[in-house]
Design a protein around this motif. Structure first.
Motif, PDB file in Angstrom:
ATOM      1  N   ARG B  24       0.836  -1.200   0.000  1.00 25.66           N
ATOM      2  CA  ARG B  24       0.000   0.000   0.000  1.00 25.66           C
ATOM      3  C   ARG B  24       0.871   1.250   0.000  1.00 25.66           C
ATOM      4  O   ARG B  24       0.580   2.222  -0.661  1.00 25.66           O
ATOM      5  N   HIS B  25       1.923   1.155   0.813  1.00 25.91           N
ATOM      6  CA  HIS B  25       2.823   2.304   0.856  1.00 25.91           C
ATOM      7  C   HIS B  25       4.200   1.833   1.304  1.00 25.91           C
ATOM      8  O   HIS B  25       4.318   1.038   2.228  1.00 25.91           O
ATOM      9  N   LEU B  89      10.092   2.189   5.905  1.00 25.93           N
ATOM     10  CA  LEU B  89       8.680   1.989   6.212  1.00 25.93           C
ATOM     11  C   LEU B  89       8.032   1.123   5.138  1.00 25.93           C
ATOM     12  O   LEU B  89       8.271   1.298   3.952  1.00 25.93           O
ATOM     13  N   TYR B  91       4.102  -0.641   4.339  1.00 25.84           N
ATOM     14  CA  TYR B  91       2.724  -0.833   4.778  1.00 25.84           C
ATOM     15  C   TYR B  91       2.040  -1.641   3.692  1.00 25.84           C
ATOM     16  O   TYR B  91       1.973  -1.198   2.537  1.00 25.84           O
ATOM     17  N   PHE B  93      -0.913  -4.962   2.512  1.00 26.65           N
ATOM     18  CA  PHE B  93      -2.039  -5.829   2.802  1.00 26.65           C
ATOM     19  C   PHE B  93      -1.678  -7.221   2.346  1.00 26.65           C
ATOM     20  O   PHE B  93      -0.914  -7.397   1.399  1.00 26.65           O
TER      21      PHE B  93
END
Lengths: 623, 106
Positions: B24-25, B89, B91, B93
């Motif tokens: 997602r990021h 970082l 992020y 799913f």
């Protein structure tokens, strides 16, 4: 083993405990040292005795900066490698702030020295250091779109992703397919190109006209404003001023076989191309030009056989009836983009067996179906009716030669047919029409009688090339023939009213739309002749060569219904537009006290007056 | 009955279709991102029923590979506001219902 000087001790002595204590005192220093004190005036015991014993000494090689030796050294080293130290100090400044601070301090006792001579440190060496990169910190939510994660959000994200993937797949699939299509079916590719072209077609057309407007500006000015001033000194004669020339690459070797102005758009005319030479028949073309764009035809249609004649429908200016050399007739609809005619006759549907020489639209019939007539060398005059999507034919009359020929059959039963070459319908009397034939006769026929003629005129000795009713006077018509003559008739009288010999075969004749007494004819030597009976009954007012090259035959002529211009077509496919000089369209002068009348009555009266002059001597001659 | 069957079918379809990991990021470099993603997938598959141990496994592995101190959150629904080191970082799913957030902050 025992040493010789070992003490021999008794057992008691051996058992005796002897206590010994180690102290820091120097045992070699004598005890109880006294010194004379002059203050007290007596000897005193010295308490404070130095107990230190030095066993080894070594001088170090480090020299303090503050010492004389250090200063000397620093001066020496700074002169030797002062620059080096300076640079080092600069580059490593950040890393060794502490050291430089020290160096600055060192500088202070050396005020005489130049301030830029920095000393690295007290001990004349440089320590280097560095820090590794440290990632800065950032406070943020990784996904701005959703601060609070939830199941439906994950679901949406997945759906979006799947959709994107599918689209990408489709694109990948679509690409090779398109390429294949283009490879396999070039026709399809072509049509695609046509589509894209048609988008800019309108703009291109406007641009083309604008360019033409510029290029032919002087001609346009002439067309609109130029009046030949020299006409005043010429007496009755007039001239023709050439304006535009219309030429098209594909029709250079074809002859102009028909010209017709559009009844609605006064600047638009249709030109039929074919060949009059029996031996040189080929394809035909149908072009539509506008005066606004002389360089390129507005519409162009190609046909297998040569076009011989054409006519615009007066109520539907988009419908164009065309007759071909192979005997077919067709209707082109200009509104449709196709290059093929909307309707076409065939051998099955009663086409002519010989060239169609003229077609003419008629008024709509009782069922409001459009219909037109055609005349051909095979002697038939056929009415064609547009019923839904087909052409329905009906023979109106057969020009049978027997019974009409004056020689009469001398025992021989010849099955001959007259071959029509031209016809024209009466302006007012619907059923009445005239047919010119190859033998030179003119038949006055009625639509009501299919077997017999109302009248026969022994008009010419050769084929009648053109025949035309006067637009004003209902009784008068004109005919021209290859026997060099143009004749004007009253259809009630069997002999011509006027006969003009033009010295060579006449290709076409046309009444002017503005005066009952003006007509123009073209001869095959390339000349145009303009007559005004009102001015000169005997001679043309103007005879002018209108083709550029000799040997070039002019074939057809037409007056524009509104503007004082004529268009002339020749055998090389060239169309010339000419302007009539003022003398050629002079109206009768006002008579004293009378108002200048205008309108058809005046025109009829004008011609009637002339005819009455001719009739009497004519009737005398007959007697 | 039919409806429930259809629903089940839909759900199965959804699970099947959405089993792939979806980032997602991430601001990680390519190599690191791929590695981290694979690690997350492995951990989540290994501890399918225990998010806690999956998170622990990810954290410990990340600490070993990229230096301390990593933080991992795994769950089906949560809100968060974090401070992280730049380029550290991720992020993502996974499996249609799980979200994994991995970041470093020492």
């Amino acid at each position: 083993v025992r040493s010789p000087d070992q003490l021999e001790l008794t057992e008691d002595e051996l058992k005796k405990e002897i206590t010994r204590t180690l102290t820091a005192d120097n045992p070699h220093i004598p005890q109880g040292i006294v010194r004379f004190s002059f203050k007290e005036g007596a000897y005193q015991l010295v308490d404070d005795i130095d107990q230190t014993a030095i066993h080894f000494t070594l001088n170090g090689y480090l020299v303090p900066k503050d010492s004389d030796e250090g200063r000397r050294q620093s001066i020496r080293s700074s002169t030797e490698s002062g620059r080096f130290i300076e640079e080092e100090a600069q580059t490593a400044e950040a890393a060794e702030e502490a050291e430089t601070a020290e160096a600055e301090e060192v500088e202070e006792p050396l005020p005489t020295k130049a301030p830029e001579k920095k000393l690295a440190n007290q001990f004349n060496f440089i320590e280097r250091g560095s820090t590794t990169h440290h990632n800065p910190l950032r406070v943020r939510c990784p996904d701005k779109s959703c601060l609070c994660l939830s199941q439906w959000f994950i679901y949406d994200a997945y759906m979006e992703e799947l959709e994107r993937i599918e689209k990408a797949k489709e694109k990948e699939k679509a690409k090779p397919v398109v390429i294949k299509k283009e490879d396999k079916a070039t026709g399809r590719k072509l049509s695609y190109h046509v589509d894209t072209l048609s988008k800019v077609a309108k703009a291109a057309k406007i641009a083309e006209r604008m360019v033409n407007l510029n290029t032919f500006d002087d001609i346009a000015q002439d067309f609109k404003y130029f009046e030949d001033a020299s006409d005043e000194f010429r007496g009755q004669e007039g001239t023709l001023l050439p304006l535009w020339k219309f030429q098209y690459e594909k029709t250079k070797k074809l002859a102009v076989t028909a010209i017709s102005w559009n009844p609605k758009y006064k600047d638009l005319f249709a030109v039929g191309y074919g060949s009059y030479d029996f031996m040189k028949q080929g394809y035909g073309m149908l072009l539509l030009y506008t005066l606004k764009n002389p360089s390129f035809p507005e519409y162009s249609f190609t046909s297998e056989s040569g076009v011989m004649c054409l006519d615009f429908h007066s109520d539907h200016p988009n419908l164009l009836a065309v007759g071909f050399y192979d005997g077919n007739v067709a209707i082109y609809n200009l509104k449709k983009a196709s290059s093929q005619p909307s309707y076409k006759s065939s051998a099955k549907s009663g086409k002519h067996t010989e060239p169609v020489w003229q077609v003419k639209w008629q008024k709509d019939d009782m069922d409001n179906n459009s219909n037109f007539f055609s005349v051909s060398s095979d002697g038939r005059i056929v009415s064609w009716t547009l019923v839904k999507n087909e052409l329905v034919h009906m023979d109106v009359i057969k020009l049978s030669a027997d019974g009409t020929t004056m020689q009469g059959p001398e025992g021989l039963q010849l099955q001959t047919f007259g071959s029509g070459t031209s016809f024209d319908f009466h302006k007012k009397i619907d059923y009445l029409f005239l047919v010119g034939t190859e033998e030179g006769k003119i038949y006055k026929c009625s639509k009501n009688y299919s077997s017999q003629f109302l009248d026969v005129f022994e008009a010419h000795h050769m084929a009648v090339d053109s025949i035309s009713w006067n637009p004003f006077h209902l009784k008068v018509f004109i005919s021209c023939s290859s026997d060099w003559t143009v004749k004007i008739w009253d259809h009630t009288i069997k002999t011509p009213m006027f006969v003009y010999d033009l010295g060579t075969a006449v290709g076409d004749v046309a009444w002017s739309p503005y005066s009952s007494t003006v007509f123009a004819a073209v001869t095959i030597d390339g000349q145009a002749h303009v007559f005004d009976l009102n001015v000169n009954k005997l001679e043309p007012l103007c005879t002018q060569l209108v083709v550029t090259r000799k040997q070039n035959k002019t074939t057809h002529i037409q007056f524009n219904p509104v503007y004082p211009i004529i268009i002339v077509g020749d055998e090389q496919g060239l169309i010339v537009c000419l302007k009539l000089s003022p003398n050629l369209r002079k109206m009768p002068k006002e008579k004293k006290g009378q108002e200048a009348k205008k309108g058809p009555e005046v025109e009829i009266a004008k011609l009637e007056k002339l005819l009455s002059l001719v009739r009497e001597p004519g009737s005398k001659d007959e007697k | 009955m039919e409806e429930t069957e259809e629903e089940k079918k839909d759900e199965a379809d959804y699970k099947r279709l959405h089993s792939f990991p979806l980032i997602r990021h991430s601001d990680m470099p390519e190599e690191m991102r791929v590695e981290t993603m694979e690690l997350c997938v492995t951990a989540c598959e290994k501890h399918a029923t225990n998010n806690e141990s999956a998170a622990k496994m990810i954290k410990e592995t990340m600490d070993k590979k990229f230096g301390s101190s990593w933080h991992v959150v795994i769950g089906e629904g949560f809100g968060f506001e974090i401070t992280h080191e730049v380029k550290n970082l991720l992020y993502m799913f996974f499996g249609g219902s799980l979200a994994v957030c991995v970041w470093k902050c020492s």
